[in-house]
Write an enzyme that holds these catalytic residues in place. Structure first.
Site, PDB file in Angstrom:
ATOM      1  CG  PHE A 294      72.621  37.789  48.727  1.00 35.89           C
ATOM      2  CD1 PHE A 294      72.026  38.784  49.475  1.00 35.89           C
ATOM      3  CD2 PHE A 294      73.214  38.128  47.524  1.00 35.89           C
ATOM      4  CE1 PHE A 294      71.996  40.098  49.025  1.00 35.89           C
ATOM      5  CE2 PHE A 294      73.196  39.433  47.067  1.00 35.89           C
ATOM      6  CZ  PHE A 294      72.589  40.428  47.822  1.00 35.89           C
ATOM      7  CE1 TYR A 295      68.771  32.428  42.153  1.00 33.96           C
ATOM      8  CE2 TYR A 295      68.110  30.688  43.678  1.00 33.96           C
ATOM      9  CZ  TYR A 295      68.013  31.301  42.437  1.00 33.96           C
ATOM     10  OH  TYR A 295      67.158  30.796  41.490  1.00 33.96           O
ATOM     11  CB  ALA A 296      66.383  32.559  48.367  1.00 30.26           C
TER      12      ALA A 296
END
Length: 341
Positions: free
Chosen positions: A156-158
């Site tokens: 999700f960060y990416a």
């Protein structure tokens, strides 16, 4: 120039701000100094920036505030006329995004939107912002090129950072805001975050505890020294994106966009096996590591490798600090900072 650096108390933000002050730019830094990791290291970085300001008399102003609060951002831009904005503030960390995705929405989407809007409204000449090599996901076509799709992030960060790139394109297209996104590759060096691998490895080795190598130690990474990252960020910021310029678009078909928008990798253009990284650390510490081999973790990418020809072509710079030297500089800093004999 007067430059806004968001995340100025952070790992990369500190190094970028320090270099800007040393060359004579006026820097306005903003950071929430939150407790994602020990705020004391952030406060220590800020004290060093104050010292750099006293030496150079360039002008360093710090604002303690949350960029997700629109009023904070609007007040900052109302008080200062910025020539450049370097947006480095973000919620970092791949594994933490599995635990607290809402923190990434607040910091990487809402705060980023506030910065885009403020830059548009104040007609900032160039917005440079941090992205990540993690947007390439499980891509095995090495080295990673900006001119290939990056539409299947594994964390999700990416996904939030890839969203930043696309949001920037819309503002570049609709409002003519020049934007440059920089995909950082495994940054390390002095003043790093305590949750980063090199910091954790060093702490464990000094304590006589085993270090954990995931993917059974078979990861390869394009390790990039933080001062090389800072140099690349500033060089990119100094040269605003322009419509129809060569190497302006990271779209696989650059002809689909004429916006003043571009994306560059910043990496060392060199794959290093994780075990070799550990060997460099052992040599710098003069101690051997006890190693615990573990399987690949959810969201982990086995390999990264940066094609930096776009950065070289556009700004004439390529990171080149070898891992052995960079790790030694980190260890020297760590031992001094924590008073380890």
């Amino acid at each position: 120039m007067k430059v806004l650096v968001t995340g100025a108390a952070g790992f990369i933000g500190y190094h970028v701000s320090k270099r800007l002050l040393e060359r004579g730019d006026e820097v306005v830094g903003i950071d929430s100094v939150n407790s994602y990791y020990d705020p004391e290291i952030k406060e220590a970085r800020l004290r060093l920036l104050d010292e750099a300001n006293r030496r150079t008399n360039s002008g360093f102003h710090f604002i303690r505030g949350n960029l997700a609060e629109k009023g904070v951002v609007d007040a900052c831009f109302a008080a200062h006329a910025f020539d450049r904005v370097i947006h480095l503030a973000a919620q970092a960390g791949i594994r933490y995004s599995l635990e607290n995705p809402h923190a990434y929405v607040e910091s990487n989407i809402i705060a980023y939107t506030n910065i885009l809007e403020a830059c548009r409204a104040s007609r900032v000449a160039h917005l440079t912002y941090a992205s990540t090599s993690s947007v390439y996901g499980a891509n095995t076509n090495m080295p990673f090129s900006e001119h290939r799709p990056a539409d299947h992030p594994l964390q999700f960060y990416a996904a939030t950072k890839r969203a930043n790139e696309l949001m920037a394109h819309s503002y570049s297209h609709l409002f003519g805001l020049p934007t440059t996104g920089l995909r950082f590759f495994t940054v390390y060096g002095p003043w790093s975050r305590p949750d980063m691998a090199l910091f954790l490895f060093t702490k464990s080795i000094l304590a006589g505890e085993p270090i954990k190598l995931f993917n059974n130690g078979n990861h390869t990474r394009d390790f990039t020294y933080v001062e090389d990252i800072a140099e690349g960020v500033i060089r990119a910021s100094d040269q605003p994106a322009a419509p129809n310029a060569d190497w302006n678009s990271a779209d696989p078909d650059p002809a689909t966009s004429s916006a003043p928008w571009r994306i560059f990798n910043i990496g060392n253009n060199n794959r290093v096996k994780l075990t070799a990284y550990v060997e460099a650390l052992e040599e710098a510490l003069g101690r051997n590591a006890a190693i615990e081999l573990l399987p690949l973790q959810p969201g982990d990418v086995p390999d990264t490798y940066a094609d930096v020809s776009g950065l070289v072509h556009a700004v004439g710079y390529k990171p080149d600090t070898p891992v052995t030297l960079g790790v030694k500089k980190f260890v020297d800093w760590y031992l001094e900072y924590f008073g380890v004999q």
